[in-house]
Design an enzyme around this catalytic site. Structure first.
Site, PDB file in Angstrom:
ATOM      1  N   GLU A 198       5.890  -1.704   7.583  1.00  0.00           N
ATOM      2  CA  GLU A 198       4.588  -2.368   7.532  1.00  0.00           C
ATOM      3  C   GLU A 198       3.478  -1.459   8.047  1.00  0.00           C
ATOM      4  O   GLU A 198       2.333  -1.556   7.621  1.00  0.00           O
ATOM      5  CB  GLU A 198       4.662  -3.650   8.377  1.00  0.00           C
ATOM      6  CG  GLU A 198       3.367  -4.434   8.409  1.00  0.00           C
ATOM      7  CD  GLU A 198       3.515  -5.804   9.079  1.00  0.00           C
ATOM      8  OE1 GLU A 198       4.659  -6.254   9.287  1.00  0.00           O
ATOM      9  OE2 GLU A 198       2.475  -6.401   9.395  1.00  0.00           O
ATOM     10  N   SER A 232       4.406 -13.735  13.340  1.00  0.00           N
ATOM     11  CA  SER A 232       3.551 -14.360  14.366  1.00  0.00           C
ATOM     12  C   SER A 232       3.676 -15.876  14.356  1.00  0.00           C
ATOM     13  O   SER A 232       4.001 -16.489  13.328  1.00  0.00           O
ATOM     14  CB  SER A 232       2.093 -13.991  14.127  1.00  0.00           C
ATOM     15  OG  SER A 232       1.909 -12.618  14.282  1.00  0.00           O
ATOM     16  N   TRP A 264      -0.815 -16.697  10.438  1.00  0.00           N
ATOM     17  CA  TRP A 264      -1.437 -15.415   9.986  1.00  0.00           C
ATOM     18  C   TRP A 264      -0.637 -14.789   8.848  1.00  0.00           C
ATOM     19  O   TRP A 264      -0.623 -13.576   8.696  1.00  0.00           O
ATOM     20  CB  TRP A 264      -1.578 -14.394  11.131  1.00  0.00           C
ATOM     21  CG  TRP A 264      -2.093 -14.934  12.419  1.00  0.00           C
ATOM     22  CD1 TRP A 264      -1.563 -14.741  13.650  1.00  0.00           C
ATOM     23  CD2 TRP A 264      -3.240 -15.771  12.611  1.00  0.00           C
ATOM     24  NE1 TRP A 264      -2.287 -15.402  14.606  1.00  0.00           N
ATOM     25  CE2 TRP A 264      -3.321 -16.041  13.990  1.00  0.00           C
ATOM     26  CE3 TRP A 264      -4.207 -16.340  11.763  1.00  0.00           C
ATOM     27  CZ2 TRP A 264      -4.316 -16.847  14.553  1.00  0.00           C
ATOM     28  CZ3 TRP A 264      -5.194 -17.147  12.311  1.00  0.00           C
ATOM     29  CH2 TRP A 264      -5.244 -17.381  13.684  1.00  0.00           C
ATOM     30  N   PRO A 298       1.748 -19.541  16.541  1.00  0.00           N
ATOM     31  CA  PRO A 298       0.533 -19.884  17.292  1.00  0.00           C
ATOM     32  C   PRO A 298       0.554 -19.351  18.732  1.00  0.00           C
ATOM     33  O   PRO A 298      -0.479 -18.947  19.247  1.00  0.00           O
ATOM     34  CB  PRO A 298       0.517 -21.402  17.249  1.00  0.00           C
ATOM     35  CG  PRO A 298       1.209 -21.742  15.971  1.00  0.00           C
ATOM     36  CD  PRO A 298       2.281 -20.695  15.806  1.00  0.00           C
TER      37      PRO A 298
END
Lengths: 379, 361
Positions: free
Chosen positions: A248, A132, A162, A134
């Site tokens: 994940e 990720s 994050w 912004p």
């Protein structure tokens, strides 16, 4: 074809392994080495990870030459579900064990495998996720962090965010744009192993709703990566990141994060028959998720691709995690407070504050349902 | 899946395709017994599949029975496939001989008064309700309790009064009035299972049917969403529709894997909690699946002309039969809570077929 889960049994050999893990955890608990907590897979405890590493509970499925024990994914499943059920602080090595190590094993150079995997398996080397940014969440192919080819390597600029425990980790696997977006945005992306201790990295921790600085923002300012830091081939990043995401999403932490709350709820419900039906409903969902997750572990053992199955388990599992505190508060009333002496009040507080993240991190509910819809031929 | 089962499944799908057209299903719902369907099923060895080999059966178990019932339900087969398979299996366990062409199982419990007769027979009196397919059955197996445990009484409904009733899907769920009905010793057999486990096995077979009907609901809904055009594109292209149908696929997959795991160990009363789970999940999912399917189908799905109701009405009927989700969730929850905070996790691990059998009381 509707997605189905092949019923899968844990092999007989996992019984001994499970007993060993329980012995270890009981020892740790009686020594007071940790307090069981919900969402324990984000709780960073380097010393605990080293003790797990010493017992061979990290990188279990990797070959012995890289520090693993050549165990099956079903063996690993048993170890991690025991750790989660006990609320053990497994956050330090979690990302490296779950996905980064596997990426390196599958796509990394021999040098990287030899340099990193044994340290990860020993519980001494921790990783973060660099996906990720912004301005980039669900639309991962639009990453803006860019790598510019220079002599002997790549100059990287951009911002990742994050990253769970990134400010405590040693490395990051980052998805970087290495050639400008073309017609197909999935091209021109590359995964790099980033050494967070090198110059050109600025890290700022971010506090979550529970006042836990569990994640961070990482800024690259002319960070110099070597050619050998590329994972797989240049431009292959999208295929790699898809593989990484399946790892994940597929594990039991996608429905076990709240388990310590369920334990506390049962403690309080022993004298409340009126609560049994609702608790039964949650237990039924948990049992289903567990069978689905064992089935996914079976797929990994057979070398099958778990992408779709993982999307199903994660979507249903994280919905379960969001529903449990909402149900708990109605069947056993409480004024939840972090740090409360009563285990139920404390677990409920922590779970409520973490709950919004469950259906976001690792792929939002909406992204996952999109993946499933695509498989069903709806898009 | 073994070869016998793969072969049965292929034959079964083919014959159901032919014999379960909308017209045939609707005529069955109007009260007609579909003899050609049943004959075709018999020729394929389906109803006797769970009978012992010495009773001309294939000696298959409940896992296979659930598998067959699921496929039959996915075609809305208007015939007592699940019922006959369970009856044959139970009679095989208890007595071993041949049972009947068409059979059903019902838990008699407190509604039946028993009087012992000389020669080991019994006389039964009572009013029973909701017996699946009784009017067409050659034998209804009543599961009874007595001081020594449980037993099966084989009753021929032709020799008693039946009152025709039907469920929401217009499947026979008949009343049976027993007035000093004589059951000879040869038609009585000790059952090596507690009555409550037979209740769970009945629930397992319904859960299998629910999963089969849900699978067809999802398939039909996907097909319709891809055909129906609104605002210039198939409604399947709208995210709101995609996400609802994705949820359907999740619910069916979850119910399916638990069903298969529960069915694998269904003969063992120590494994009952997984069966309770299977029926609780399937019953709850049934309502959700039917609701989404009808929302996607719009007004067309609300008509008798559309096929959808052949499956959604079955879901609405079956989710209540043999215990709805509240019934089984309550049992499961009470047992979970009884394990206490320390025992909860080991108990959960034990429920899976590969775990140590869990505590059931």
């Amino acid at each position: 074809m509707l997605p189905t889960f092949e019923p899968t049994s844990l092999p007989e050999s996992t019984r001994t392994l499970r007993a060993e893990v329980r012995d270890f955890l009981e020892g740790e608990l009686s020594a007071g080495s940790f307090v069981p907590r919900p969402n324990s897979w984000t709780v960073f405890d380097a010393a605990f990870s080293r003790r797990l590493g010493a017992r061979g509970y990290i990188g279990m499925t990797w070959p012995t030459e890289y520090g693993g024990r050549g165990a099956s994914s079903l063996d690993r499943f048993v170890v991690i579900e025991e750790l989660l059920a006990h609320g053990a602080p497994v956050g330090a090595h979690w990302i490296a064990d779950r996905q980064s190590g596997g990426q390196i094993l599958k796509f990394g150079s021999e040098d990287k495998k030899r340099a990193l995997l044994p340290r990860i398996a020993a519980g001494e080397c921790f990783f973060g996720i660099g996906m990720s940014e912004p301005d980039v969440g669900s639309d991962l192919a639009s990453v803006r962090s860019r790598g510019e080819k220079v002599d002997g390597g790549w100059k990287i600029n951009g911002t990742k965010v994050w990253t769970t425990n990134g400010h405590r980790a040693h490395y990051l696997i980052a998805l970087i744009r290495t050639s400008p977006p073309a017609q197909n945005r999935h091209q021109g992306l590359t995964q790099f192993i980033i050494d967070l201790r090198r110059p050109g990295v600025r890290i700022s921790p971010i506090e979550n709703l529970a006042k836990h600085d569990e994640f961070c923002e990482i800024v690259f300012e002319d960070y110099m990566a070597e050619d050998g830091d590329v994972l797989g081939a240049v431009g292959q990043g999208w295929q790699l990141v898809t593989h990484e995401l399946a790892q994940e999403r597929s594990g039991p932490e996608r429905f076990m994060s709240d388990f310590p709350l369920l334990i506390e709820l049962v403690r309080r419900a022993m004298s409340k028959p009126a609560a049994h039906r609702d608790i039964g409903r949650m237990v039924a969902r948990l049992l289903a998720l567990r069978e689905m997750s064992i089935s996914v572990a079976g797929m990994l053992t057979r070398g099958a691709s778990p992408d779709l199955a993982a999307a199903l388990v994660k979507d249903m599992g994280t919905q379960f995690e969001r529903d449990l505190p909402e149900l708990a508060r109605l069947v056993v009333a409480s004024e939840p407070r972090v740090g409360a002496e009563d285990g139920y009040d404390d677990s409920l507080a922590r779970t409520i504050l973490y709950a919004p993240s469950f259906t976001l991190r690792g792929g939002t509910r909406e992204v996952l349902r999109g993946i499933i819809a695509k498989h069903l031929g709806l898009r | 899946m073994n070869e016998t089962l793969t072969a049965i499944a292929a034959t079964l799908r083919g014959l159901l395709e032919q014999h379960c057209t909308d017209k045939i299903v609707k005529s069955a719902e109007a009260g007609v017994w579909c003899e050609p369907l049943w004959t075709a099923l018999e020729n394929a060895g389906v109803p006797l599949a769970t009978a012992p080999e010495r009773a001309d059966g294939l000696g298959l178990g409940l896992a296979e029975a659930a598998f067959i019932a699921r496929i039959a339900a996915s075609h809305a087969a208007p015939a007592p496939v699940a019922e006959t398979l369970l009856a044959n299996w139970l009679w095989g366990q208890a007595q071993g001989g041949p049972l009947a062409r068409v059979a059903s199982v019902h838990i008699g419990d407190s509604h039946v008064h028993q009087t012992l007769k000389t020669g080991g027979g019994r006389s039964l009196t009572g009013v029973l309700n909701g017996i699946p397919w009784a009017r067409h059955a050659g034998a209804v197996l009543l599961v009874l309790d007595d001081d020594e445990g449980s037993l099966l009484a084989r009753v021929d409904p032709k020799g008693a009064r039946t009152t025709p009733r039907a469920n929401l899907a217009d499947e026979p769920r008949d009343g049976l009035i027993l007035e000093a009905a004589e059951v000879t010793a040869g038609n009585l057999a000790r059952l090596p299972l507690p009555v409550e486990h037979v209740a769970a096995q009945l629930a397992l077979m319904r859960a299998a049917q629910i999963v089969g009907a849900m699978e067809t609901c999802v398939t039909l809904t996907i097909q319709y969403a891809n055909e129906r055009v609104q605002f210039g594109k198939p409604i399947a292209r709208f995210q709101a529709i995609q996400h609802q149908i994705a949820l359907m696929a999740e619910l069916v997959a979850a119910s399916g894997v638990v069903l298969e795991q529960a069915a694998a160990t269904a003969a063992d009363p120590a494994r009952a909690p997984l069966i309770w789970t299977a029926k609780a999940l399937a019953s709850e999912a049934a309502g959700q699946i039917a609701a989404i399917a009808h929302q996607v189908y719009g007004a067309m799905g609300f008509t008798r002309e559309c096929r959808l109701h052949l499956f959604t009405r079955r879901l609405w009927a079956w989710r209540e039969e043999c215990g709805n989700e509240n019934h089984w969730n309550e049992k499961l929850g009470a047992l979970a809570v009884r394990q206490g905070p320390e025992g909860l996790w080991p108990w959960i691990v034990g429920i899976s077929p590969s775990g140590d059998a869990p505590a059931t009381s």
